[in-house]
Design a protein around this motif. Structure first.
Motif, PDB file in Angstrom:
ATOM      1  N   UNK A 186     120.834  14.083  50.994  1.00 36.22           N
ATOM      2  CA  UNK A 186     121.416  12.741  51.000  1.00 36.22           C
ATOM      3  C   UNK A 186     120.381  11.689  51.417  1.00 36.22           C
ATOM      4  N   UNK A 187     119.569  12.028  52.437  1.00 33.22           N
ATOM      5  CA  UNK A 187     118.573  11.075  52.925  1.00 33.22           C
ATOM      6  C   UNK A 187     117.533  10.778  51.842  1.00 33.22           C
ATOM      7  N   UNK A 188     117.117  11.816  51.095  1.00 36.82           N
ATOM      8  CA  UNK A 188     116.136  11.611  50.033  1.00 36.82           C
ATOM      9  C   UNK A 188     116.685  10.685  48.956  1.00 36.82           C
ATOM     10  N   UNK A 189     117.944  10.885  48.595  1.00 28.70           N
ATOM     11  CA  UNK A 189     118.583  10.047  47.576  1.00 28.70           C
ATOM     12  C   UNK A 189     118.687   8.604  48.061  1.00 28.70           C
ATOM     13  N   UNK A 190     119.019   8.469  49.341  1.00 29.03           N
ATOM     14  CA  UNK A 190     119.118   7.124  49.914  1.00 29.03           C
ATOM     15  C   UNK A 190     117.762   6.427  49.892  1.00 29.03           C
ATOM     16  N   UNK A 191     116.702   7.126  50.282  1.00 24.34           N
ATOM     17  CA  UNK A 191     115.363   6.545  50.294  1.00 24.34           C
ATOM     18  C   UNK A 191     114.917   6.154  48.889  1.00 24.34           C
ATOM     19  N   UNK A 192     115.239   6.977  47.899  1.00 25.33           N
ATOM     20  CA  UNK A 192     114.900   6.661  46.506  1.00 25.33           C
ATOM     21  C   UNK A 192     115.639   5.405  46.055  1.00 25.33           C
ATOM     22  N   UNK A 193     116.927   5.334  46.383  1.00 26.85           N
ATOM     23  CA  UNK A 193     117.734   4.157  46.019  1.00 26.85           C
ATOM     24  C   UNK A 193     117.211   2.905  46.702  1.00 26.85           C
ATOM     25  N   UNK A 194     116.797   3.045  47.953  1.00 22.00           N
ATOM     26  CA  UNK A 194     116.283   1.910  48.728  1.00 22.00           C
ATOM     27  C   UNK A 194     115.012   1.356  48.095  1.00 22.00           C
ATOM     28  N   UNK A 195     114.113   2.252  47.701  1.00 21.12           N
ATOM     29  CA  UNK A 195     112.851   1.831  47.084  1.00 21.12           C
ATOM     30  C   UNK A 195     113.113   1.096  45.774  1.00 21.12           C
ATOM     31  N   UNK A 196     114.066   1.584  45.002  1.00 25.20           N
ATOM     32  CA  UNK A 196     114.397   0.952  43.722  1.00 25.20           C
ATOM     33  C   UNK A 196     114.972  -0.448  43.941  1.00 25.20           C
ATOM     34  N   UNK A 197     115.895  -0.557  44.897  1.00 23.07           N
ATOM     35  CA  UNK A 197     116.506  -1.860  45.175  1.00 23.07           C
ATOM     36  C   UNK A 197     115.489  -2.850  45.745  1.00 23.07           C
ATOM     37  N   UNK A 198     114.580  -2.355  46.559  1.00 23.30           N
ATOM     38  CA  UNK A 198     113.550  -3.224  47.139  1.00 23.30           C
ATOM     39  C   UNK A 198     112.661  -3.814  46.058  1.00 23.30           C
ATOM     40  N   UNK A 199     112.410  -3.053  44.998  1.00 22.06           N
ATOM     41  CA  UNK A 199     111.545  -3.541  43.920  1.00 22.06           C
ATOM     42  C   UNK A 199     112.214  -4.619  43.087  1.00 22.06           C
ATOM     43  N   UNK A 200     113.537  -4.770  43.236  1.00 17.77           N
ATOM     44  CA  UNK A 200     114.299  -5.749  42.457  1.00 17.77           C
ATOM     45  C   UNK A 200     114.871  -6.862  43.337  1.00 17.77           C
ATOM     46  N   UNK A 201     114.384  -6.963  44.555  1.00 23.01           N
ATOM     47  CA  UNK A 201     114.909  -7.960  45.490  1.00 23.01           C
ATOM     48  C   UNK A 201     114.041  -9.223  45.460  1.00 23.01           C
ATOM     49  N   UNK A 202     114.528 -10.262  44.755  1.00 20.83           N
ATOM     50  CA  UNK A 202     113.774 -11.522  44.666  1.00 20.83           C
ATOM     51  C   UNK A 202     114.611 -12.723  45.105  1.00 20.83           C
ATOM     52  N   UNK A 203     115.852 -12.485  45.496  1.00 20.53           N
ATOM     53  CA  UNK A 203     116.741 -13.599  45.796  1.00 20.53           C
ATOM     54  C   UNK A 203     116.907 -13.913  47.269  1.00 20.53           C
ATOM     55  N   UNK A 204     116.335 -13.084  48.137  1.00 19.39           N
ATOM     56  CA  UNK A 204     116.480 -13.309  49.573  1.00 19.39           C
ATOM     57  C   UNK A 204     115.106 -13.503  50.214  1.00 19.39           C
ATOM     58  N   UNK A 205     115.043 -14.313  51.283  1.00 17.44           N
ATOM     59  CA  UNK A 205     113.740 -14.705  51.854  1.00 17.44           C
ATOM     60  C   UNK A 205     113.146 -13.699  52.829  1.00 17.44           C
ATOM     61  N   UNK A 206     112.872 -12.494  52.335  1.00 11.01           N
ATOM     62  CA  UNK A 206     112.307 -11.467  53.196  1.00 11.01           C
ATOM     63  C   UNK A 206     110.942 -11.039  52.656  1.00 11.01           C
ATOM     64  N   UNK A 207     109.887 -11.248  53.439  1.00 11.82           N
ATOM     65  CA  UNK A 207     108.560 -10.785  53.038  1.00 11.82           C
ATOM     66  C   UNK A 207     108.551  -9.262  52.990  1.00 11.82           C
ATOM     67  N   UNK A 208     107.788  -8.716  52.039  1.00  9.89           N
ATOM     68  CA  UNK A 208     107.751  -7.258  51.877  1.00  9.89           C
ATOM     69  C   UNK A 208     106.337  -6.692  51.929  1.00  9.89           C
ATOM     70  N   UNK A 209     105.364  -7.535  52.239  1.00  8.21           N
ATOM     71  CA  UNK A 209     103.973  -7.073  52.211  1.00  8.21           C
ATOM     72  C   UNK A 209     103.454  -6.635  53.570  1.00  8.21           C
ATOM     73  N   UNK A 210     104.360  -6.326  54.499  1.00  7.35           N
ATOM     74  CA  UNK A 210     103.917  -5.934  55.838  1.00  7.35           C
ATOM     75  C   UNK A 210     103.651  -4.430  55.917  1.00  7.35           C
ATOM     76  N   UNK A 211     102.844  -4.047  56.884  1.00 10.48           N
ATOM     77  CA  UNK A 211     102.549  -2.632  57.136  1.00 10.48           C
ATOM     78  C   UNK A 211     102.371  -2.443  58.643  1.00 10.48           C
ATOM     79  N   UNK A 212     103.362  -1.807  59.251  1.00  6.43           N
ATOM     80  CA  UNK A 212     103.331  -1.593  60.701  1.00  6.43           C
ATOM     81  C   UNK A 212     103.172  -0.109  61.058  1.00  6.43           C
TER      82      UNK A 212
END
Length: 368
Positions: A1-27
């Protein structure tokens, strides 16, 4: 389940352009912090008896933003909040304590946290209309304040509205207060998105303490970027001390909204500031502004009705279909949607979105 969730999250993140959240960080360098209960208890400028904190970093972040906002050198304070909503609540809470019988004037385009905070604080308020660009209507503001000129005026200035990123002009607000001889007033600036980069653009910082602000709210997870929602609120130290109460069992002062606060956010913001510095943030801002201009012209050349404000990274355009809004996670209001050219958003994403928009339009034409 966790793997499927992580895959879904990555896909949705690549299509997120409508909200003001920077995505170029690396911590990644900070991952070991998750071993510790990193909590900030009490005021960041006064050590409590709980030592597993990040007060040192929090103070440096406040110092950075105080300098960015031209806060009085020996008269500023603040703290790292859970986000823009808490920062706005804190600014209005401070205004209410200073002016208990004051009236809050806020724009119809203000973030929803403003009327919510007003209700929570049981403050009197008047909503003022906005212009087509999203900026507050100064004539309406004048009339509203004039009718209550005998009472303190608490004004919320938007430094980047949610939908169009319009900025209210503090000099015009100050002129209104002076013309009406309003003796007691307080100006809170909601600069959630634009506050982190607007002061870095030459000649564009017109909303800071030197321009009449009494408190400024800025989000940390937006332009700067963070995996945890966070914000910064900068206030005048003299005003903050009016709200502070000593708590004996933590050996510190309670001067915040939430009391025990997440200590990770302070380290994330401190790390980003050290990594990028003002020059790095300025470069990111220039790239975002350039992408916004590119997006605007790409939409226009494809006959998609669009608009954006000066020094904005938010581009407004005619609402596409509901399915497209869902796919690209577009915020929508009154028949218009927007996308925000945040750090991490690429031209390729913009082009793919516009291709989807045009493909949908052609499909609709073929249907008819």
């Amino acid at each position: 389940m966790l793997d499927a969730y992580m895959h879904s999250l990555a896909e949705k993140a690549s299509l997120s352009i409508g909200y003001p959240f920077a995505t170029d960080f690396n911590y990644e360098e900070l991952h070991s912090l998750l071993r510790y209960p990193l909590f900030n208890l009490g005021d960041p400028f006064m050590e409590s008896n709980y030592g597993v904190n990040s007060f040192t970093m929090e103070r440096e972040v406040i110092d950075f933003f105080a300098d960015l906002f031209h806060a009085p050198k020996d008269n500023y304070s603040g703290y790292i909040t859970s986000g823009g909503s808490e920062s706005n609540l804190y600014g209005l809470y401070m205004a209410r304590e200073l002016h208990p019988n004051g009236i809050v004037y806020y724009s119809s385009e203000s973030h929803y946290s403003i009327p919510k905070s007003i209700r929570l604080l049981n403050m009197k308020s008047i909503e003022v209309g906005s212009t087509q660009s999203g900026e507050i209507d100064y004539d309406n503001l004048f009339l509203a304040v004039e009718q209550n000129r005998h009472l303190p005026a608490i004004i919320v200035a938007n430094i980047g509205t949610t939908m169009t990123e319009a900025k209210d002009d503090l000099s015009k607000i100050q002129d209104i207060l002076q013309k009406l001889l309003v003796e007691s007033h307080y100006i809170h600036c909601d600069a959630a998105l634009a506050g982190a980069y607007l002061p870095l653009l030459e000649g564009s910082s017109k909303f800071d303490f030197s321009n009449g602000a009494d408190s400024i709210a800025c989000s940390g997870h937006k332009f700067i970027g963070s995996p945890i929602p966070c914000g910064v609120v900068v206030v005048k130290k003299d005003n903050k001390e009016r709200l502070s109460h000593y708590i004996s069992y933590i050996e510190s002062v309670d001067s915040t909204i939430t009391g025990t606060r997440n200590g990770l956010s302070s380290v994330f913001l401190w790390y980003a500031i050290k990594h990028f510095g003002k020059e790095g943030f300025q470069k990111r801002a220039s790239e975002c502004l350039s992408l916004a201009k590119y997006t605007y012209h790409r939409l226009l050349e494809n006959k998609i009705d669009s608009y954006y404000n000066e020094n904005a990274i938010t581009v407004l355009f005619e609402k596409p279909s509901e399915s497209l809004c869902q796919k690209w996670q577009l915020a929508t209001k009154s028949g218009f949607s927007h996308l925000i050219c945040m750090p991490g958003i690429s031209k390729d994403q913009i082009d793919r979105f516009i291709e989807d928009f045009l493909s949908e339009r052609e499909s609709n034409k073929a249907t008819f």
